[in-house]
Design a protein around this motif. Structure first.
Motif, short mmCIF file in Angstrom:
data_model
loop_
_atom_site.label_atom_id
_atom_site.label_comp_id
_atom_site.label_asym_id
_atom_site.label_seq_id
_atom_site.Cartn_x
_atom_site.Cartn_y
_atom_site.Cartn_z
N SER A 168 -23.16 11.95 -23.87
CA SER A 168 -23.40 13.37 -24.10
C SER A 168 -22.88 14.21 -22.94
O SER A 168 -23.07 13.87 -21.77
CB SER A 168 -24.89 13.64 -24.29
N ALA A 169 -22.23 15.33 -23.29
CA ALA A 169 -21.81 16.32 -22.30
C ALA A 169 -22.59 17.61 -22.47
O ALA A 169 -22.22 18.64 -21.91
CB ALA A 169 -20.31 16.59 -22.42
N GLY A 170 -23.67 17.55 -23.26
CA GLY A 170 -24.55 18.70 -23.37
C GLY A 170 -24.60 19.31 -24.76
O GLY A 170 -23.67 19.18 -25.56
N VAL A 171 -25.71 19.96 -25.05
CA VAL A 171 -25.89 20.71 -26.30
C VAL A 171 -25.24 22.08 -26.12
O VAL A 171 -25.50 22.78 -25.14
CB VAL A 171 -27.38 20.86 -26.64
N LEU A 172 -24.40 22.48 -27.08
CA LEU A 172 -23.63 23.71 -26.95
C LEU A 172 -24.34 24.94 -27.51
O LEU A 172 -24.23 26.03 -26.95
CB LEU A 172 -22.28 23.55 -27.68
N ILE B 298 -10.98 16.28 -16.26
CA ILE B 298 -11.91 17.31 -16.75
C ILE B 298 -11.34 17.93 -18.01
O ILE B 298 -10.14 18.21 -18.10
CB ILE B 298 -12.15 18.41 -15.70
N ALA B 299 -12.20 18.14 -19.00
CA ALA B 299 -11.81 18.83 -20.22
C ALA B 299 -12.80 19.95 -20.50
O ALA B 299 -14.01 19.75 -20.41
CB ALA B 299 -11.77 17.86 -21.41
N VAL B 300 -12.26 21.12 -20.79
CA VAL B 300 -13.09 22.27 -21.17
C VAL B 300 -12.92 22.50 -22.66
O VAL B 300 -11.79 22.67 -23.14
CB VAL B 300 -12.68 23.53 -20.38
N PHE B 301 -14.03 22.46 -23.39
CA PHE B 301 -14.01 22.72 -24.83
C PHE B 301 -14.45 24.15 -25.09
O PHE B 301 -15.44 24.62 -24.51
CB PHE B 301 -14.95 21.77 -25.56
N HIS B 302 -13.73 24.86 -25.95
CA HIS B 302 -14.12 26.20 -26.38
C HIS B 302 -14.02 26.26 -27.89
O HIS B 302 -12.95 26.07 -28.46
CB HIS B 302 -13.22 27.26 -25.75
N GLY B 303 -15.16 26.51 -28.53
CA GLY B 303 -15.18 26.66 -29.99
C GLY B 303 -15.23 28.11 -30.38
O GLY B 303 -15.96 28.91 -29.78
N GLY C 269 -18.16 24.25 -23.38
CA GLY C 269 -18.78 23.18 -22.60
C GLY C 269 -17.74 22.42 -21.82
O GLY C 269 -16.52 22.59 -22.03
N VAL C 270 -18.20 21.56 -20.92
CA VAL C 270 -17.32 20.84 -20.01
C VAL C 270 -17.60 19.35 -20.10
O VAL C 270 -18.76 18.92 -20.08
CB VAL C 270 -17.52 21.30 -18.55
N VAL C 271 -16.53 18.56 -20.19
CA VAL C 271 -16.63 17.10 -20.18
C VAL C 271 -15.96 16.61 -18.90
O VAL C 271 -14.81 16.99 -18.62
CB VAL C 271 -15.94 16.47 -21.41
N THR C 272 -16.64 15.79 -18.13
CA THR C 272 -16.09 15.27 -16.88
C THR C 272 -15.86 13.77 -16.98
O THR C 272 -16.30 13.11 -17.94
CB THR C 272 -17.03 15.57 -15.70
N ASP C 273 -15.18 13.24 -15.98
CA ASP C 273 -14.94 11.79 -15.87
C ASP C 273 -14.20 11.22 -17.06
O ASP C 273 -14.47 10.10 -17.51
CB ASP C 273 -16.27 11.04 -15.67
N GLN D 182 -23.28 19.46 -30.43
CA GLN D 182 -23.38 18.71 -29.18
C GLN D 182 -22.01 18.16 -28.80
O GLN D 182 -21.25 17.71 -29.66
CB GLN D 182 -24.39 17.57 -29.31
N LEU D 183 -21.70 18.23 -27.51
CA LEU D 183 -20.40 17.82 -26.99
C LEU D 183 -20.49 16.40 -26.44
O LEU D 183 -21.49 16.02 -25.82
CB LEU D 183 -19.98 18.80 -25.88
N TRP D 184 -19.39 15.61 -26.63
CA TRP D 184 -19.41 14.20 -26.25
C TRP D 184 -18.12 13.80 -25.55
O TRP D 184 -17.04 14.31 -25.87
CB TRP D 184 -19.58 13.30 -27.48
N ARG D 185 -18.25 12.86 -24.61
CA ARG D 185 -17.10 12.09 -24.13
C ARG D 185 -17.11 10.77 -24.87
O ARG D 185 -18.06 10.01 -24.76
CB ARG D 185 -17.17 11.84 -22.63
#
Length: 240
Positions: free
Chosen positions: A193-197, A164-169, A205-209, A182-185
């Protein structure tokens, strides 16, 4: 304390974790800062929803058990030196210490996911499991923390452990209408895509797997999001 420092205290204020002097400074700042007012309201509301979702009525016998334990607990002898907790407290509050900055980010994300879980009952179990995994990252001694500049302004921090990675801008420039970060793995030539921020400012946002060699990236996309990056990433970090 600078205005920039005050902008970082919204989470600690919402959690009632500021000392009196800092609380006074922040409340004066809050009177004139619309963005901090909005963020504090959102954090307080989310925390309240999370508390309601996990609250439970204590057993009737709990009070008697606590009082019985107090009666059995040995007190300090009169000649023992007692050290006040506030005298042993670090000169830097927990939310200002570099070693715990990652944990503060993760706490905010986990609480936010818990509040979302209360609202979205169909996905409550999945969201609560994810929130628990994120909270575990905060105390994982093997976690990694990477901070790097975002290409056209601001900085990004990635805290990662156990896939798991947590991104904070922070201080991301606000994008024009119709665009969003937009966040990406990123795995080799493929991106998921890991979601639009959002359009800018403070974004999380959070990136899994995540697998070995995978990267966490951010790109500028149409506000509705893209199925794959349509522009060069403005931020890329390999957490492992």
């Amino acid at each position: 304390m600078t205005d920039h420092d005050l902008h970082t205290l919204t989470g600690a204020y919402a959690a009632d974790a500021l000392d009196p002097a800092e609380r006074d400074d922040f409340e004066r700042h809050l009177e004139t800062c619309d963005s901090c007012q909005a963020e504090v309201r959102e954090l307080q509301a989310t925390t309240a929803r999370l508390a309601v979702g996990v609250s439970a009525t204590p057993p009737a016998a709990l009070r008697d058990r606590v009082l019985a334990e107090v009666g059995r607990t040995r007190q300090l002898a009169p000649d023992r030196e007692v050290v006040r907790l506030d005298e042993r407290r670090s000169s830097r509050p927990w939310y200002r210490q570099p070693a715990t900055a990652a944990a503060a980010i993760l706490l905010v994300v986990a609480v936010g996911l818990g509040g979302w879980a209360v609202q979205e009952s169909r996905q409550k179990a999945d969201a609560e499991r994810l929130a628990a995994r994120i909270a575990a990252v905060a105390v994982d001694p093997q976690r990694t923390v990477h901070t790097a500049p975002v290409a056209h302004g601001g900085t990004g921090t990635v805290v990662a452990a156990d896939g798991i990675a947590v991104f904070h801008g922070s201080d991301l420039p606000r994008l024009p209408a119709g665009q969003a970060y937009q966040l990406w793995r990123m795995s080799g030539q493929e991106s998921q895509s890991a979601g639009v921020l959002g359009r800018g400012g403070e974004l999380t946002g959070v990136v899994t797997d995540l697998g070995p060699g995978d990267a966490v990236g951010v790109s500028v996309e149409p506000s509705a999001g893209s199925s794959h990056p349509t522009s060069d990433p403005v931020f890329v970090v390999e957490p492992a």
